[in-house]
Design a protein around this motif. Structure first.
Motif, short mmCIF file in Angstrom:
data_model
loop_
_atom_site.label_atom_id
_atom_site.label_comp_id
_atom_site.label_asym_id
_atom_site.label_seq_id
_atom_site.Cartn_x
_atom_site.Cartn_y
_atom_site.Cartn_z
N LEU A 10 -4.80 9.14 4.20
CA LEU A 10 -3.43 8.71 3.89
C LEU A 10 -3.50 7.40 3.11
N ILE A 11 -3.02 7.40 1.87
CA ILE A 11 -3.13 6.23 1.01
C ILE A 11 -1.74 5.81 0.52
N PRO A 12 -1.09 4.88 1.24
CA PRO A 12 0.16 4.34 0.71
C PRO A 12 -0.13 3.39 -0.45
N ILE A 13 0.67 3.45 -1.49
CA ILE A 13 0.49 2.59 -2.66
C ILE A 13 1.80 1.87 -2.96
N ARG A 14 1.68 0.67 -3.56
CA ARG A 14 2.88 -0.05 -4.00
C ARG A 14 2.64 -0.64 -5.38
N ASN A 90 6.68 2.13 -2.43
CA ASN A 90 7.84 1.76 -3.24
C ASN A 90 7.71 2.50 -4.56
N PHE A 91 7.88 1.84 -5.67
CA PHE A 91 7.73 2.50 -6.97
C PHE A 91 6.32 3.07 -7.15
N GLY A 92 5.38 2.48 -6.43
CA GLY A 92 4.02 2.98 -6.50
C GLY A 92 3.21 2.32 -7.59
N THR A 126 12.95 -0.14 -2.82
CA THR A 126 11.78 0.74 -2.95
C THR A 126 11.72 1.55 -4.24
N ASP A 127 12.72 2.31 -4.56
CA ASP A 127 12.70 3.18 -5.75
C ASP A 127 11.45 4.08 -5.79
N SER A 128 11.14 4.66 -4.67
CA SER A 128 9.92 5.48 -4.56
C SER A 128 9.98 6.72 -5.43
#
Length: 463
Positions: A10-14, A90-92, A126-128
């Motif tokens: 699991l890799i969350p990115i921002r 968020n936007f990543g 966020t604007d994911s």
């Protein structure tokens, strides 16, 4: 044997830019990423699926800098993950997403959680979803295959279905790449339809075919008859408890069960995930017994054995077993005859390879000349076949539902199709034959996603 457990990273990115009130707020994204990872691990782990995260990579457990890419890659490799989930906290960050997934070369799931933070002054944190469009394009430009789940909350049924589907796809990819299949004997002379290209399977997919001659098989089989008498007697009692036996089969119960021990031993000895076996011409000449009933017992133990030396059939059976995480045994029902009254129904049949657990409740199972006979239970089934012409490999996939039909011999399913004429035409025009692999449940979406991650394999459907 096949490995039905997968580990997913699991890799969350921002977004990596100057923090400011609004869509690129660091703290909101990092906390969001950690909470989503925690939820996934707590709610979607199972006996078949485990997860790992970015703990130890950096203090915030979220990937945002290219400087951390190597550390993420190293951790995922150390954890021996089989697939990756990219989470837009968020936007990543499209750059780090492409770098990590390109380096790992594993199946990728891309997902943007639903944006829910709206301040009274109009600020969004966020604007994911917005960012996931850019991330997806970056993956495309880098030729990185991926699947995705539609934007939703982590506790939504859409995500639950998506992570489950991806986990099953990862299981298929994990077992398909580098699969080893034992090839027992040669194909029967009339069966030129099951010819396959061993070199192409190795070159295109890394699939290795391990040959075993009938003489080698007979030697091992005869040794089992001498050394496993207690286990053979227990096996004979199992068969007596299950079947209404004819006289021919009654006299060979130990010899039939010897195949169960034999193929279990061969699987371990050669380290294979499936077996493609000649089963009705030379094998009886070699050992004076038939293996059909044993194949059904092996299927309930999680072993994959295709009959009639069908290598492509064995591969497809293995894929369907992985799609169900081994919970439902795959079987090998061939298109045989049309229903005499129902234009939309077909007999999916073989002389005795189906797992006993598939037997329809209330039906008496019996044996005739060392083969078992019974109809299988009512359900929805996925059917599929991998095959090829001129080096072009296709995977045909679809579904059918059981229906009523005349009682007949062997193991069988009367199957209702939405468009049986189209199925018949597809099999006639190729590149397929009438041998199909089946499994209970609808895994057509999983098969479609699986093909995204396998170069040189194209999904085919019946319209």
């Amino acid at each position: 044997m096949l490995n039905f457990h997968v580990k997913i990273g699991l890799i969350p990115i921002r977004r990596d830019c100057t923090p400011r009130p609004g869509a690129f707020n660091w703290e909101v994204a990092e906390e969001r990423g950690r909470s989503i990872v925690k939820y996934i691990k707590e709610h979607y782990s199972s006996e078949n699926v485990s997860f790992t995260d970015l703990k130890g990579v950096n203090d915030v457990e979220c990937l945002f800098s290219e400087n951390d890419v190597e550390a993420v890659v190293n951790k995922m490799r150390a954890e021996k993950v089989d697939g990756i989930v990219i989470i837009n906290a968020n936007f990543g960050n499209e750059e780090v997403a492409a770098l990590v997934t390109k380096e790992l070369g594993l199946p990728v799931l891309l997902w943007a959680p639903l944006d829910t933070s709206y301040e009274p002054n109009g600020v969004r944190f966020t604007d994911s979803q917005c960012g996931v469009f850019g991330v997806s394009r970056q993956l495309q430009r880098n030729n990185i295959p991926f699947t995705y789940v539609e934007c939703c909350s982590v506790d939504h049924e859409i995500f639950a279905r998506g992570i489950d589907r991806f986990s099953r796809v990862v299981c298929m990819v994990k077992n398909f790449r580098g699969m080893r299949i034992l090839q027992v004997g040669l194909r029967p002379k009339p069966f030129s339809s099951v010819i396959f290209n061993e070199g192409e399977l190795m070159q295109r997919f890394g699939i290795r075919c391990i040959p075993l001659s009938m003489a080698q098989l007979a030697s091992r089989y005869n040794k089992i008859l001498l050394e496993y008498d207690d286990e053979l007697e227990k096996g004979a009692e199992l068969l007596r408890s299950r079947y209404e036996l004819d006289s021919v089969t009654e006299g060979k119960l130990k010899k039939i069960y010897a195949f169960v021990i034999l193929y279990k031993n061969l699987t371990e000895e050669f380290g294979v995930q499936a077996i493609s076996a000649e089963c009705w011409s030379s094998i009886e000449l070699a050992v004076d017994a038939m293996p059909c009933i044993a194949y059904g017992i092996l299927a309930d133990m999680g072993y994959i054995v295709s009959c009639e030396a069908d290598m492509h059939g064995a591969i497809t059976m293995a894929l369907l077993a992985c799609a169900s995480f081994g919970k439902n045994p795959s079987f090998f029902g061939e298109f045989t005859v049309r229903h005499p009254e129902n234009r939309c129904a077909e007999l999916l049949w073989h002389c005795g390879q189906f797992a006993y657990s598939l037997k329809k409740p209330g039906v008496t199972a019996k044996t005739v000349t060392q083969r078992h006979w019974f109809e299988i239970k009512n359900s929805t089934y996925t059917l599929a076949r991998m095959d090829q012409d001129d080096g072009k490999y296709m995977l045909l996939a679809g579904t059918c539902k059981s229906t009523d039909g005349p009682e007949t011999n062997g193991t069988y399913l009367w199957a209702h199709f939405d468009n049986l004429d189209a199925w018949e035409r597809k099999l006639i025009e190729g590149p397929y034959i009438h041998h199909m692999a089946e499994v209970e449940g609808d895994y057509t979406e999983e098969l479609a996603e699986f093909c995204k991650f396998i170069p040189n394999l194209t999904l085919d459907t019946v319209k």
